[in-house]
Write a protein that holds these residues in place. Structure first.
Motif, PDB file in Angstrom:
ATOM      1  N   GLU A 174       0.850  -1.195   0.000  1.00 54.95           N
ATOM      2  CA  GLU A 174       0.000   0.000   0.000  1.00 54.95           C
ATOM      3  C   GLU A 174       0.884   1.243   0.000  1.00 54.95           C
ATOM      4  O   GLU A 174       1.852   1.321   0.755  1.00 54.95           O
ATOM      5  CB  GLU A 174      -0.893   0.017   1.242  1.00 54.95           C
ATOM      6  CG  GLU A 174      -1.839  -1.187   1.310  1.00 54.95           C
ATOM      7  CD  GLU A 174      -2.629  -1.239   2.603  1.00 54.95           C
ATOM      8  OE1 GLU A 174      -2.383  -0.384   3.489  1.00 54.95           O
ATOM      9  OE2 GLU A 174      -3.487  -2.128   2.726  1.00 54.95           O
ATOM     10  N   ILE A 175       0.533   2.205  -0.849  1.00 55.42           N
ATOM     11  CA  ILE A 175       1.199   3.504  -0.819  1.00 55.42           C
ATOM     12  C   ILE A 175       0.168   4.516  -0.338  1.00 55.42           C
ATOM     13  O   ILE A 175      -0.902   4.660  -0.942  1.00 55.42           O
ATOM     14  CB  ILE A 175       1.717   3.910  -2.205  1.00 55.42           C
ATOM     15  CG1 ILE A 175       2.689   2.848  -2.733  1.00 55.42           C
ATOM     16  CG2 ILE A 175       2.393   5.272  -2.145  1.00 55.42           C
ATOM     17  CD1 ILE A 175       3.177   3.125  -4.148  1.00 55.42           C
ATOM     18  N   VAL A 176       0.472   5.167   0.754  1.00 53.22           N
ATOM     19  CA  VAL A 176      -0.466   6.125   1.346  1.00 53.22           C
ATOM     20  C   VAL A 176       0.211   7.487   1.390  1.00 53.22           C
ATOM     21  O   VAL A 176       1.361   7.611   1.819  1.00 53.22           O
ATOM     22  CB  VAL A 176      -0.878   5.693   2.771  1.00 53.22           C
ATOM     23  CG1 VAL A 176      -1.861   6.696   3.370  1.00 53.22           C
ATOM     24  CG2 VAL A 176      -1.485   4.298   2.749  1.00 53.22           C
ATOM     25  N   VAL A 177      -0.510   8.480   0.926  1.00 54.83           N
ATOM     26  CA  VAL A 177      -0.056   9.875   1.012  1.00 54.83           C
ATOM     27  C   VAL A 177      -1.093  10.635   1.818  1.00 54.83           C
ATOM     28  O   VAL A 177      -2.294  10.450   1.599  1.00 54.83           O
ATOM     29  CB  VAL A 177       0.103  10.495  -0.390  1.00 54.83           C
ATOM     30  CG1 VAL A 177       0.364  11.996  -0.293  1.00 54.83           C
ATOM     31  CG2 VAL A 177       1.231   9.816  -1.156  1.00 54.83           C
ATOM     32  N   PHE A 178      -0.645  11.455   2.750  1.00 56.58           N
ATOM     33  CA  PHE A 178      -1.623  12.206   3.525  1.00 56.58           C
ATOM     34  C   PHE A 178      -1.084  13.578   3.910  1.00 56.58           C
ATOM     35  O   PHE A 178       0.123  13.817   3.964  1.00 56.58           O
ATOM     36  CB  PHE A 178      -2.091  11.437   4.761  1.00 56.58           C
ATOM     37  CG  PHE A 178      -0.994  11.008   5.708  1.00 56.58           C
ATOM     38  CD1 PHE A 178      -0.308   9.816   5.513  1.00 56.58           C
ATOM     39  CD2 PHE A 178      -0.655  11.792   6.798  1.00 56.58           C
ATOM     40  CE1 PHE A 178       0.683   9.412   6.389  1.00 56.58           C
ATOM     41  CE2 PHE A 178       0.333  11.387   7.688  1.00 56.58           C
ATOM     42  CZ  PHE A 178       1.012  10.186   7.470  1.00 56.58           C
ATOM     43  N   GLY A 179      -2.053  14.476   4.144  1.00 54.93           N
ATOM     44  CA  GLY A 179      -1.753  15.816   4.629  1.00 54.93           C
ATOM     45  C   GLY A 179      -2.493  16.043   5.928  1.00 54.93           C
ATOM     46  O   GLY A 179      -2.924  15.092   6.584  1.00 54.93           O
ATOM     47  N   ASN A 180      -2.669  17.309   6.304  1.00 53.15           N
ATOM     48  CA  ASN A 180      -3.315  17.573   7.582  1.00 53.15           C
ATOM     49  C   ASN A 180      -4.781  17.167   7.600  1.00 53.15           C
ATOM     50  O   ASN A 180      -5.310  16.793   8.639  1.00 53.15           O
ATOM     51  CB  ASN A 180      -3.211  19.065   7.925  1.00 53.15           C
ATOM     52  CG  ASN A 180      -1.794  19.416   8.322  1.00 53.15           C
ATOM     53  OD1 ASN A 180      -1.029  18.556   8.766  1.00 53.15           O
ATOM     54  ND2 ASN A 180      -1.427  20.683   8.152  1.00 53.15           N
TER      55      ASN A 180
END
Lengths: 230, 479
Positions: free
Chosen positions: B187-193
């Motif tokens: 899994e590749i997860v990208v997140f911000g605030n």
């Protein structure tokens, strides 16, 4: 000695008769009907219908009970006859209605449907409706121990059959806990819930309990035991 | 009487026939043994959409008739052989590689149809694409964010999210994580605030918005950390101080459940454990360590010999990172903000709170922008401004390792550190990747770590330019 020869001669045709190729036989018995009890089902021979977990505006509903036939499909719809067993049933007549049942053309299975009505008496008493299949012009009854089915109708909380699949998550049943779970999850039937979602439903219930107890103090069930999740 | 005697005689013959000596053949015979020869190595590395070809010579010890034999080629997922892909029934294999990148076990079977005995040979097949492995960089490109990949062959693939999706990452993306699970795809997860997403590890196409990773989305989307335990059987998200978990190993949709509510605020600095759904956590509200196990968060008792109270630390956690011997190093700060400590924990042990070290001489460590704890030595790296320091934990002091040119500020730093039991890299904990930003351009550096913990040769091995501001980086394993 001669007699033995005669006996042997007599037996020989019988022995060779076994070598004759047999023809395939087609089903020629009476077509029969019975209540189908799927393997691993939570409700093999009874079900409980509770209005308590439904919308308060709901006045009636229909329960379905699976049927199967023994024999061949037909090109026309076929009538299934059934009745209430008077001595065993205690359901008020106004709390249910038996709907016509048929096995559709070219089908081997059907559902027997019973209309259940929300009557005041269901608030205080669970009504038991025992159904029995009967011979009709199209079917004889088959599978002797699968000819009766119990429908329990109530309008108060009672342990759903699918609780059994959630014992690991929910623990011991109580009406208070069940009511909390329904409020927390919006779910009253846990049939088919797989493990990952069951953990989620449990956590929603725990979170609801935490919030409730913060506002109101410890929650005790109808047996005087504190509600908790294992 | 005669008849009676005849019947008796017949019966006697029938009985005596049981005594007839069995003249069967009980000699042992050699079976037809099969042996395999091939010019292919035991580990086959092949690119996606190329051909996987293996020529086999099968020799029989007692026959020259190849018609005696049946063959099969099968591909198993590895290390969890949960799926099998039949590849063919010929002696030689030649097939197009259309399977997802990853590591597989290839098994060749030859069955002697006469004896029924099956002989087999195994290969490891490593299927990769150009985008399978390398350092994944999350960049800010003038207010929009995208990903680049720097491979081990020093190739750079830029704007890969844009190319896979026709659009940039959600606005405000700040962190990237690669989750390697035991039984599910990477899994590749990208997140911000306040947003995030998960994308395909093959083509980087978006699969789920952050909210859709949950059975019921949190009331407030505020991702702080996404990770799995070392075996990759459970995943966790810290969202606005609350922990959510998912069991990869059980039946059902692999979605995160409801938050584990309680009297705690979970720190994004987490201590993943080996297996089950175990992870250690830090509660910033009550300044204590907690443990998640059996789907519950529990407090921890301090056994005899504990060097600090797990349930009452009385300090702030700045950073938690993995250390040698399954320990974690936790950089703690006292509430007066005037002292630093390294608390060492062994989450898998009976004695968890194993050591406390004062940090006596570490310039700027409390205000560092990035930290990285080594699993090889009792070391913790940290960066501040354009400098990288190494804290020698037992010595209680730090030394300066490297200084970038003035004006280049370190914007991201991470050790190449395998998630745990399901991965192994020869250079695990031996590569430090660092990104810098000079106000207009970003650069990416790779340092090798020597046996002293210092950077080999005192400088970087590789440098790459032409990036935006690199906000985060993570090593993508070959899937």
């Amino acid at each position: 000695m001669k007699r033995i020869h005669y006996i042997c001669l007599l037996l020989l045709p019988a022995v060779f008769a076994a070598c004759k190729k047999s023809e395939l036989q087609s089903f020629s018995d009476d077509v029969m009907i019975y209540f189908f009890k799927p393997r691993n089902t939570l409700t093999p021979d009874s079900l409980t219908y509770s209005f308590a977990v439904r919308d308060t505006a709901l006045r009636y509903d229909t329960v379905s009970i699976p049927l199967r036939i023994i024999g061949t499909a037909a090109e026309k719809d076929r009538e299934v006859r059934y009745s209430v067993i008077p001595g065993k049933s205690d359901a008020d007549a106004e709390s249910y209605a038996l709907l016509p049942a048929v096995v559709k053309a070219n089908e081997y299975a059907a559902n027997l449907e019973v209309k259940v009505l929300r009557t005041p008496g269901l608030k205080t008493r669970e009504m038991r409706l025992w159904l029995r299949l009967e011979n009709s012009g199209d079917f004889k009854t088959g599978v002797d121990d699968q000819l009766q089915y119990l429908v329990k109708i109530n309008d108060f909380l009672s342990m759903p059959a699918s609780w059994a699949s959630m014992v690991y998550q929910f623990g011991k049943y109580s009406n208070t806990k069940y009511d909390l779970i329904i409020k927390a999850t919006g779910r009253y039937d846990y049939s088919g819930v797989q493990f990952t979602e069951s953990e989620h439903l449990k956590q929603l219930s725990i979170n609801y309990l935490i919030a409730w107890e913060e506002a109101n103090g410890p929650l005790f069930d109808e047996n005087g035991e504190r509600v908790f999740f294992p | 009487m005669k008849q009676y005697l005849s019947v008796c005689l017949f019966a006697a013959l029938a009985i005596l026939s049981g005594c007839y000596k069995d003249k069967g053949n009980y000699d042992l015979h050699e079976i037809n043994q099969l042996s395999f020869k091939t010019t292919s190595p035991d580990t086959l590395r092949v690119k996606l959409f190329n051909r996987l070809a293996v020529n086999m010579d099968v020799e029989q010890s007692q026959s020259a008739d190849a018609a005696n034999l049946e063959y099969s080629w099968r591909l198993f997922t590895w290390p969890n052989a949960g799926a099998v892909i039949p590849l063919g029934k010929t002696k030689n294999l030649d097939t197009a590689v259309t399977f997802n990148p990853g590591v597989y076990k290839l098994v060749f079977d030859a069955k002697d149809k006469i004896s029924g005995i099956v002989s087999f040979k195994e290969f490891i097949v490593d299927i990769s694409s150009d985008l399978s492995e390398g350092w994944l960089l999350l960049e800010d490109l003038g207010g929009v964010q995208d990903l680049s990949l720097v491979t081990g062959l020093k190739d750079i693939y830029r704007d890969i999210y844009l190319k896979g999706n026709g659009e940039r990452l959600p606005s405000g993306s700040q962190q990237v994580r690669i989750i390697n699970t035991f039984s599910n795809p990477q899994e590749i997860v990208v997140f911000g605030n306040n947003n995030g997403l998960r994308m395909s590890y093959i083509n980087f196409q978006r699969q789920f918005n952050y909210a859709d990773l949950f059975f019921t989305a949190p009331a407030e989307i505020a991702p702080e950390e996404v990770y799995a335990n070392k075996l990759g059987v459970s995943g966790f998200i810290v969202n606005k101080g609350k922990l959510h978990s998912v069991d990869y190993a059980y039946q059902g949709e692999k979605k995160y459940g409801a938050a584990k509510e309680g009297n705690w605020v979970i720190s994004p600095q987490v201590l993943p454990m080996f297996a089950s759904d175990n992870t250690m956590l830090f509660d910033t509200r009550n300044q204590r360590f907690l443990k998640h196990t059996n789907d519950k968060i529990q407090t921890l008792a301090s056994v005899e010999g504990s060097q600090f109270e797990l349930d009452n630390v009385g300090k702030q956690l700045i950073y938690a990172g993995r250390s040698l011997s399954d320990h974690f190093n936790c950089l703690m700060k006292n509430n007066n903000d005037d002292s630093l400590f390294i608390y060492r924990l062994n989450p898998e042990g009976t004695l968890i709170a194993t050591d406390v070290f004062d940090v006596l001489d570490a310039p700027g460590m409390g205000q560092a922008s990035h930290y990285a704890s080594s699993e090889l030595y009792m070391h913790m790296y940290y960066s501040i401004g354009n400098k990288i320091y190494l804290l020698d934990i037992p010595a209680q002091k730090a030394r300066l390792l490297y200084t970038f040119p003035a004006g280049e500020t370190i914007s991201a730093m991470r050790l190449k550190q395998a998630q745990g039991l399901i991965l192994y890299w020869p250079d695990n904990n031996r590569v430090m990747s660092v990104a810098t930003w000079n106000g207009t351009k970003g650069k990416f550096y790779k340092f090798s770590i020597a046996n002293t913990g210092d950077f080999s040769g005192g400088t970087y091995d590789e440098a790459y330019g032409g990036f935006g501001k690199i906000l985060d980086l993570y090593y993508k394993w070959k899937q």
